[in-house]
Write a protein that holds these residues in place. Structure first.
Motif, PDB file in Angstrom:
ATOM      1  N   VAL A  20       0.839  -1.211   0.000  1.00  0.00           N
ATOM      2  CA  VAL A  20       0.000   0.000   0.000  1.00  0.00           C
ATOM      3  C   VAL A  20       0.867   1.251   0.000  1.00  0.00           C
ATOM      4  O   VAL A  20       0.603   2.201  -0.749  1.00  0.00           O
ATOM      5  CB  VAL A  20      -0.981  -0.015   1.190  1.00  0.00           C
ATOM      6  CG1 VAL A  20      -1.683   1.316   1.345  1.00  0.00           C
ATOM      7  CG2 VAL A  20      -1.993  -1.143   1.020  1.00  0.00           C
ATOM      8  N   THR A  23       2.449   1.655  -3.438  1.00  0.00           N
ATOM      9  CA  THR A  23       1.429   2.014  -4.423  1.00  0.00           C
ATOM     10  C   THR A  23       1.020   3.473  -4.273  1.00  0.00           C
ATOM     11  O   THR A  23       0.922   4.206  -5.269  1.00  0.00           O
ATOM     12  CB  THR A  23       0.196   1.096  -4.268  1.00  0.00           C
ATOM     13  OG1 THR A  23       0.625  -0.260  -4.395  1.00  0.00           O
ATOM     14  CG2 THR A  23      -0.840   1.381  -5.328  1.00  0.00           C
ATOM     15  N   LEU A  24       0.799   3.909  -3.048  1.00  0.00           N
ATOM     16  CA  LEU A  24       0.417   5.303  -2.830  1.00  0.00           C
ATOM     17  C   LEU A  24       1.568   6.263  -3.117  1.00  0.00           C
ATOM     18  O   LEU A  24       1.342   7.396  -3.560  1.00  0.00           O
ATOM     19  CB  LEU A  24      -0.113   5.493  -1.412  1.00  0.00           C
ATOM     20  CG  LEU A  24      -1.438   4.784  -1.120  1.00  0.00           C
ATOM     21  CD1 LEU A  24      -1.837   4.976   0.337  1.00  0.00           C
ATOM     22  CD2 LEU A  24      -2.539   5.247  -2.061  1.00  0.00           C
ATOM     23  N   VAL A  46      -4.287   4.408  -6.820  1.00  0.00           N
ATOM     24  CA  VAL A  46      -5.053   4.571  -5.579  1.00  0.00           C
ATOM     25  C   VAL A  46      -6.151   3.503  -5.484  1.00  0.00           C
ATOM     26  O   VAL A  46      -6.360   2.900  -4.423  1.00  0.00           O
ATOM     27  CB  VAL A  46      -5.633   5.996  -5.469  1.00  0.00           C
ATOM     28  CG1 VAL A  46      -6.628   6.097  -4.324  1.00  0.00           C
ATOM     29  CG2 VAL A  46      -4.516   7.012  -5.299  1.00  0.00           C
ATOM     30  N   ALA A  47      -6.842   3.269  -6.599  1.00  0.00           N
ATOM     31  CA  ALA A  47      -7.890   2.235  -6.608  1.00  0.00           C
ATOM     32  C   ALA A  47      -7.295   0.860  -6.301  1.00  0.00           C
ATOM     33  O   ALA A  47      -7.892   0.060  -5.565  1.00  0.00           O
ATOM     34  CB  ALA A  47      -8.595   2.221  -7.956  1.00  0.00           C
ATOM     35  N   ALA A  49      -4.583   0.279  -4.513  1.00  0.00           N
ATOM     36  CA  ALA A  49      -4.201   0.261  -3.094  1.00  0.00           C
ATOM     37  C   ALA A  49      -5.410  -0.040  -2.215  1.00  0.00           C
ATOM     38  O   ALA A  49      -5.318  -0.807  -1.251  1.00  0.00           O
ATOM     39  CB  ALA A  49      -3.576   1.604  -2.697  1.00  0.00           C
ATOM     40  N   VAL A  50      -6.545   0.528  -2.556  1.00  0.00           N
ATOM     41  CA  VAL A  50      -7.778   0.255  -1.806  1.00  0.00           C
ATOM     42  C   VAL A  50      -8.177  -1.212  -1.983  1.00  0.00           C
ATOM     43  O   VAL A  50      -8.543  -1.892  -1.016  1.00  0.00           O
ATOM     44  CB  VAL A  50      -8.915   1.201  -2.249  1.00  0.00           C
ATOM     45  CG1 VAL A  50     -10.247   0.768  -1.662  1.00  0.00           C
ATOM     46  CG2 VAL A  50      -8.601   2.631  -1.860  1.00  0.00           C
ATOM     47  N   ALA A  51      -8.085  -1.718  -3.201  1.00  0.00           N
ATOM     48  CA  ALA A  51      -8.481  -3.105  -3.476  1.00  0.00           C
ATOM     49  C   ALA A  51      -7.593  -4.110  -2.752  1.00  0.00           C
ATOM     50  O   ALA A  51      -8.031  -5.217  -2.445  1.00  0.00           O
ATOM     51  CB  ALA A  51      -8.453  -3.365  -4.976  1.00  0.00           C
ATOM     52  N   VAL A  53      -6.511  -3.843   0.300  1.00  0.00           N
ATOM     53  CA  VAL A  53      -6.801  -3.937   1.734  1.00  0.00           C
ATOM     54  C   VAL A  53      -8.286  -3.941   2.089  1.00  0.00           C
ATOM     55  O   VAL A  53      -8.626  -4.189   3.243  1.00  0.00           O
ATOM     56  CB  VAL A  53      -6.104  -2.799   2.518  1.00  0.00           C
ATOM     57  CG1 VAL A  53      -4.606  -2.948   2.451  1.00  0.00           C
ATOM     58  CG2 VAL A  53      -6.537  -1.441   2.028  1.00  0.00           C
ATOM     59  N   VAL A  54      -9.167  -3.676   1.151  1.00  0.00           N
ATOM     60  CA  VAL A  54     -10.590  -3.596   1.475  1.00  0.00           C
ATOM     61  C   VAL A  54     -11.083  -4.967   1.968  1.00  0.00           C
ATOM     62  O   VAL A  54     -10.755  -5.999   1.387  1.00  0.00           O
ATOM     63  CB  VAL A  54     -11.419  -3.083   0.269  1.00  0.00           C
ATOM     64  CG1 VAL A  54     -11.442  -4.082  -0.858  1.00  0.00           C
ATOM     65  CG2 VAL A  54     -12.822  -2.701   0.686  1.00  0.00           C
ATOM     66  N   ARG A  63      -8.513 -11.553  -4.455  1.00  0.00           N
ATOM     67  CA  ARG A  63      -7.340 -10.710  -4.202  1.00  0.00           C
ATOM     68  C   ARG A  63      -6.183 -11.089  -5.120  1.00  0.00           C
ATOM     69  O   ARG A  63      -5.374 -10.254  -5.493  1.00  0.00           O
ATOM     70  CB  ARG A  63      -6.930 -10.837  -2.737  1.00  0.00           C
ATOM     71  CG  ARG A  63      -5.860  -9.905  -2.314  1.00  0.00           C
ATOM     72  CD  ARG A  63      -6.327  -8.632  -1.691  1.00  0.00           C
ATOM     73  NE  ARG A  63      -7.023  -8.844  -0.452  1.00  0.00           N
ATOM     74  CZ  ARG A  63      -7.979  -8.031  -0.010  1.00  0.00           C
ATOM     75  NH1 ARG A  63      -8.335  -6.986  -0.708  1.00  0.00           N
ATOM     76  NH2 ARG A  63      -8.594  -8.255   1.114  1.00  0.00           N
TER      77      ARG A  63
END
Length: 141
Positions: A20, A23-24, A46-47, A49-51, A53-54, A63
């Motif tokens: 993360v 990626t960020l 960003v999308a 990075a969210v995917a 850890v969501v 995943r």
């Protein structure tokens, strides 16, 4: 809707946090460069990075696709830069981050999913079973 709790070891959490952060970081660099292409690249990172850890069940289930997709995304950014440039010092930093991201994603994939061929076989078997069950249900209706 939310995934059941999975047991993540401290090393797993560290690798996921590194993914993360990397990626960020590359998303931030791309967002500062201006232009639609760089902005869209930043949004994509960003999308992803969210995917990563969501905690939604479908995201946890697939995943491995997110990992492979992010590896391809970073590799595409590296190849596109190598072909098109520009070759500024910030670009070299971004590419180093993306290489580290690919390595971290490969480690995460190996720790959680194992052999890529086995993953594809497992998913094909699950798809075949789903199709077979729907065929039986349709025939019985």
């Amino acid at each position: 809707m939310f995934a059941s709790r999975t047991s993540l070891r401290p090393a797993d959490v560290a690798v996921r946090a590194a993914i993360v952060a990397l990626t960020l970081s590359t998303a931030y660099i791309h967002s500062t460069l201006g232009g639609l292409l760089f902005t869209l690249n930043a949004v994509g990172y960003v999308a992803a990075a969210v995917a990563i850890v969501v905690p939604l069940a479908i995201a946890v289930r697939f995943r491995w696709i997110v990992r492979v997709g992010l590896i391809g995304y970073a590799a595409t950014a590296i190849v596109a830069w190598a072909v098109m440039g520009p070759y500024f010092s910030t670009a070299y930093i971004a590419k180093a981050i993306e290489v580290a991201l690919i390595v971290a994603l490969a480690i995460d994939f190996a720790r959680h999913d194992g052999n890529p061929v086995a993953v594809v076989r497992r998913e094909l078997a699950a798809f075949t079973n789903l199709v077979a069950r729907r065929g039986v249900a349709a025939a019985g209706a």
